[in-house]
Design an enzyme around this catalytic site. Structure first.
Site, PDB file in Angstrom:
ATOM      1  N   MET A  30      -2.720  65.322  11.766  1.00 63.79           N
ATOM      2  CA  MET A  30      -3.031  64.902  10.583  1.00 63.79           C
ATOM      3  C   MET A  30      -2.732  64.429   8.965  1.00 63.79           C
ATOM      4  O   MET A  30      -2.668  64.642   8.516  1.00 63.79           O
ATOM      5  CB  MET A  30      -2.913  66.317   9.666  1.00 63.79           C
ATOM      6  N   LEU A  33       3.203  61.697   8.781  1.00 63.04           N
ATOM      7  CA  LEU A  33       3.950  61.728   9.839  1.00 63.04           C
ATOM      8  C   LEU A  33       5.710  62.191   9.260  1.00 63.04           C
ATOM      9  O   LEU A  33       6.371  61.311   8.327  1.00 63.04           O
ATOM     10  CB  LEU A  33       3.784  60.493  10.501  1.00 63.04           C
ATOM     11  N   HIS A  34       5.890  62.787  10.088  1.00 58.42           N
ATOM     12  CA  HIS A  34       7.722  63.218  10.399  1.00 58.42           C
ATOM     13  C   HIS A  34       8.364  62.734  11.404  1.00 58.42           C
ATOM     14  O   HIS A  34       7.939  62.437  12.558  1.00 58.42           O
ATOM     15  CB  HIS A  34       7.911  64.525   8.847  1.00 58.42           C
ATOM     16  N   GLY A  36       9.270  65.082  13.046  1.00 56.24           N
ATOM     17  CA  GLY A  36       8.291  66.054  14.333  1.00 56.24           C
ATOM     18  C   GLY A  36       7.595  65.625  14.701  1.00 56.24           C
ATOM     19  O   GLY A  36       7.445  65.060  16.536  1.00 56.24           O
ATOM     20  N   HIS A  37       7.079  64.725  14.321  1.00 51.87           N
ATOM     21  CA  HIS A  37       5.453  63.939  14.844  1.00 51.87           C
ATOM     22  C   HIS A  37       6.567  62.418  15.478  1.00 51.87           C
ATOM     23  O   HIS A  37       6.015  62.590  16.654  1.00 51.87           O
ATOM     24  CB  HIS A  37       5.180  63.666  13.951  1.00 51.87           C
ATOM     25  N   GLN A  61     -10.186  73.374   9.939  1.00 54.60           N
ATOM     26  CA  GLN A  61      -9.214  74.520  10.327  1.00 54.60           C
ATOM     27  C   GLN A  61      -8.262  75.263   8.402  1.00 54.60           C
ATOM     28  O   GLN A  61      -8.054  75.254   8.271  1.00 54.60           O
ATOM     29  CB  GLN A  61      -8.337  73.592  10.812  1.00 54.60           C
ATOM     30  N   GLY A 147       3.976  69.795  19.446  1.00 57.15           N
ATOM     31  CA  GLY A 147       5.077  70.686  18.953  1.00 57.15           C
ATOM     32  C   GLY A 147       5.119  71.889  19.229  1.00 57.15           C
ATOM     33  O   GLY A 147       3.814  72.967  18.702  1.00 57.15           O
ATOM     34  N   SER A 185       7.999  69.967   7.878  1.00 54.56           N
ATOM     35  CA  SER A 185       6.702  70.141   8.222  1.00 54.56           C
ATOM     36  C   SER A 185       6.167  69.208   7.137  1.00 54.56           C
ATOM     37  O   SER A 185       6.750  68.969   6.428  1.00 54.56           O
ATOM     38  CB  SER A 185       6.640  72.130   8.290  1.00 54.56           C
TER      39      SER A 185
END
Ligand code: PAF
Length: 296
Positions: A30, A33-34, A36-37, A61, A147, A185
């Site tokens: 979504m 981006l960090h 994790g992505h 969602q 993830g 997150s």
């Protein structure tokens, strides 16, 4: 890298790439981006010839009182990061094309969607499953990268892939954490400095569960839950939403921890709701936790 806005263009690109035998990897996001992505993108880059990152803040969602409007959006920054990571296509469709007027079809993964995250956020996983299936149909990936941080989402998407005989392989990548354990997150951006410090309680509670289950061999799930609850309750800025110790596939609560379990929790830190989880494996009976303990 090319930015693709239109569904039909994305479809044509994928079809052509498939025709040439190229392996397509999709990282659905979504945006905002960090690292994790980016860890998912790097894994996709390793496994696939062509990497597509989708950025779509999926209205379906989010509940009516949730953070859809204020969810962080910065497509320029996302695009820069994707270029740096060697992404081939950034697919950012519009809401109007994804859900045109008259849209009526939804995917419901029964039994897994209405517990825990789904109980707190009714309709959330219906929206997730629907948009993920739509993205799979548009991008036609061979592999899709998710993830472990969104543990219940992973279980639900895996179930949907099996139940609907989808021709895509799910690759689950480990949760990326800051140095103090906080899971990365996009919602961490909402936290002020005091809340950011308090937010480590999720990881501390999971670490407590890990010590009890894996180091000390505790098998009573209620005992582990009570210890985790204590960690959260000792943090004044935190309010526990749920915590659960469940089977890793059925998401049914377990009483005795006699197999790999998903330990998951959601906690409000001020106005921000954070989730985290770990998959933990009970210590084999009679096995020693450390070399120290193993010595006579
Ligand atoms: O995990 C997310 O960011 C979203 O739920 C997903 C999978 C991109 C679907 O909108």
């Amino acid at each position: 890298m090319e930015l693709i806005r239109r569904l039909h263009l994305m479809r044509e690109i994928s079809q052509e790439a498939r025709g040439r035998g190229r392996k397509i990897g999709l990282v659905p996001t979504m945006g905002a981006l960090h690292d994790g992505h980016l860890s998912l993108v790097r894994r996709a880059r390793e496994l696939c010839d062509l990497v597509v990152v989708s950025v779509f803040v999926n209205p379906a969602q989010f509940g009516p009182n949730e953070d859809f409007d204020r969810y962080p959006r910065d497509l320029t920054r996302d695009a820069d990061l994707c270029v740096q990571e060697g992404v081939d296509y950034l697919f950012a469709p519009s809401g109007e094309e994804m859900y045109p007027p008259g849209y009526r079809t939804w995917v419901e993964v029964e039994g897994l969607s209405d517990v825990f995250e789904g109980a707190s956020r009714p309709g959330h996983f219906r929206g997730v499953a629907t948009v993920v299936l739509k993205l799979f149909n548009i991008v036609r990936p061979h592999f899709s990268f998710f993830g472990q941080k969104d543990g219940q989402q992973v279980v639900i998407v895996q179930r949907m892939i099996r139940d609907l005989n989808l021709d895509v392989e799910l690759v689950v990548c480990p949760t990326q954490r800051d140095a103090d354990g906080l899971a990365l997150s996009s919602r961490n951006a909402y936290l002020d400095p005091d809340e950011r410090a308090a937010a480590t309680c999720l990881y501390r509670a999971l670490e407590r569960a890990r010590e009890l289950i894996e180091d000390q061999g505790v098998r009573d799930a209620r005992q582990v839950e009570a210890a985790m609850r204590q960690v959260i309750e000792s943090e004044p800025l935190a309010r526990l939403d749920y915590l659960a110790i469940t089977d890793t596939e059925t998401l049914e609560r377990v009483d005795e921890i006699d197999r790999r379990v998903l330990v998951a929790l959601a906690v409000w830190i001020g106005e921000t709701r954070l989730i985290d989880n770990m998959i933990l494996e009970p210590r084999k009976r009679g096995a020693h936790a450390t070399m120290e303990e193993a010595r006579p």
